[in-house]
Design a protein around this motif. Structure first.
Motif, PDB file in Angstrom:
ATOM      1  N   ASN A 286      -3.534   8.700   5.320  1.00 19.58           N
ATOM      2  CA  ASN A 286      -5.076   8.482   5.275  1.00 19.58           C
ATOM      3  C   ASN A 286      -5.513   8.054   6.546  1.00 19.58           C
ATOM      4  OD1 ASN A 286      -7.780   6.742   4.393  1.00 19.58           O
ATOM      5  ND2 ASN A 286      -7.903   8.678   4.169  1.00 19.58           N
TER       6      ASN A 286
ATOM      7  N   LYS B 214     -13.902  -9.916  -1.670  1.00 18.79           N
ATOM      8  CA  LYS B 214     -12.987  -8.749  -0.907  1.00 18.79           C
ATOM      9  C   LYS B 214     -11.640  -9.540  -0.381  1.00 18.79           C
ATOM     10  CE  LYS B 214     -14.805  -5.150   0.517  1.00 18.79           C
ATOM     11  NZ  LYS B 214     -14.385  -3.754   0.439  1.00 18.79           N
TER      12      LYS B 214
ATOM     13  N   GLU C 292       0.835  -1.103   0.050  1.00 21.12           N
ATOM     14  CA  GLU C 292       0.013  -0.070  -0.052  1.00 21.12           C
ATOM     15  C   GLU C 292       0.816   1.136   0.027  1.00 21.12           C
ATOM     16  OE1 GLU C 292      -3.918  -1.683   2.204  1.00 21.12           O
ATOM     17  OE2 GLU C 292      -2.149  -1.722   3.413  1.00 21.12           O
TER      18      GLU C 292
ATOM     19  N   PHE D  84      -2.194   5.966   1.470  1.00 22.26           N
ATOM     20  CA  PHE D  84      -2.890   5.323   2.222  1.00 22.26           C
ATOM     21  C   PHE D  84      -2.659   5.162   3.690  1.00 22.26           C
ATOM     22  CE2 PHE D  84      -3.449   1.195   4.619  1.00 22.26           C
ATOM     23  CZ  PHE D  84      -4.849   1.058   4.564  1.00 22.26           C
TER      24      PHE D  84
ATOM     25  N   ASN E  97      -5.309  -0.541   0.079  1.00 18.71           N
ATOM     26  CA  ASN E  97      -4.789   0.546  -0.414  1.00 18.71           C
ATOM     27  C   ASN E  97      -6.046   1.624  -1.036  1.00 18.71           C
ATOM     28  OD1 ASN E  97      -2.491   2.088  -1.010  1.00 18.71           O
ATOM     29  ND2 ASN E  97      -2.403   1.416  -3.180  1.00 18.71           N
ATOM     30  N   GLU E  98      -7.048   1.578  -0.388  1.00 13.15           N
ATOM     31  CA  GLU E  98      -8.222   2.597  -0.591  1.00 13.15           C
ATOM     32  C   GLU E  98      -8.436   3.505   0.339  1.00 13.15           C
ATOM     33  OE1 GLU E  98     -12.723   1.486  -1.403  1.00 13.15           O
ATOM     34  OE2 GLU E  98     -11.542   0.690  -2.952  1.00 13.15           O
ATOM     35  N   LYS E  99      -8.411   4.889   0.007  1.00 13.14           N
ATOM     36  CA  LYS E  99      -8.398   5.980   1.108  1.00 13.14           C
ATOM     37  C   LYS E  99      -9.937   5.782   1.399  1.00 13.14           C
ATOM     38  CE  LYS E  99      -5.584   9.219  -0.701  1.00 13.14           C
ATOM     39  NZ  LYS E  99      -5.012  10.593  -1.153  1.00 13.14           N
ATOM     40  N   LEU E 100     -10.016   6.035   2.946  1.00 13.69           N
ATOM     41  CA  LEU E 100     -11.403   6.438   3.601  1.00 13.69           C
ATOM     42  C   LEU E 100     -11.811   7.881   3.704  1.00 13.69           C
ATOM     43  CD1 LEU E 100     -11.355   3.687   6.222  1.00 13.69           C
ATOM     44  CD2 LEU E 100     -12.434   3.659   4.097  1.00 13.69           C
TER      45      LEU E 100
ATOM     46  N   ALA F 123     -11.215  -2.348   1.621  1.00 12.26           N
ATOM     47  CA  ALA F 123     -10.137  -2.740   0.317  1.00 12.26           C
ATOM     48  C   ALA F 123      -8.753  -2.460   0.563  1.00 12.26           C
ATOM     49  CB  ALA F 123     -10.928  -2.042  -0.659  1.00 12.26           C
TER      50      ALA F 123
END
Length: 175
Positions: free
Chosen positions: A37, A154, A30, A34, A75-78, A73
């Motif tokens: 974040n 997932k 990642e 990431f 490497n996905e930003k929140l 998920a």
């Protein structure tokens, strides 16, 4: 090699990326954004293990409040921590190759799980890579009773044999 467990700081991210690269295959890495974040959203649940004399990072643990069900998920930003956040999610724990066997991972986990209990979480969850499943099961994590198709999809992003594991955090009183 004495070390200390401290809160993770934005200045630690380059060292974290180096530890991550030594611990995981390229498809699971990642990026800095990431980690920044997650650190911005939940600074009190991210930890670093640093060598006391040199302050070299030996390992890290990234966790945050999450909701039950599907793991986040890779490497996905929140935008924000989900509400309600029903449990503590251990997203990543890695130890530098030359620090393995020194108890760094266990010390990171102990500090983090105690903070999760103090924050009032009753349960914890994580995605274990195939090679780490027995490690986490030895720490009380087990697969949930039900696996949905969405969960299986997932988990596929985490690699073959990855499993979603959960455990209670509250210790029942002895009668």
């Amino acid at each position: 090699m004495p070390y200390s467990i401290t809160p993770l700081l934005p200045a630690d991210i380059d060292a974290l990326l180096s530890v991550q690269a030594s611990a995981y295959p390229a498809q699971l890495l990642e990026d800095a954004d990431f980690f920044l974040n997650r650190l911005a959203l939940s600074p009190g649940t991210c930890w670093a293990a640093k060598e006391k004399q040199t302050q070299r990072m030996l390992g890290y643990l990234i966790a945050y409040p999450w909701h039950a069900g599907l793991p986040p998920a890779l490497n996905e930003k929140l935008v924000q921590i989900p509400q309600p956040a029903t449990h503590w999610f251990l997203h990543d724990c890695a130890v530098a190759t030359d620090a393995q066997g020194l108890g760094v991972g266990q010390a990171l986990y102990a500090a983090a799980i105690e903070a999760a209990r103090q924050d009032g979480f009753d349960s914890a969850a994580l995605v274990a890579l195939a090679s780490a499943t027995t490690y986490w099961q030895a720490r009380g994590f087990n697969p949930p009773m039900v696996h949905s198709r969405d969960l299986q999809e997932k988990l596929a992003a985490y690699g073959p044999g990855a499993s979603y594991l959960m455990r209670p955090l509250k210790i029942a009183a002895i009668a």
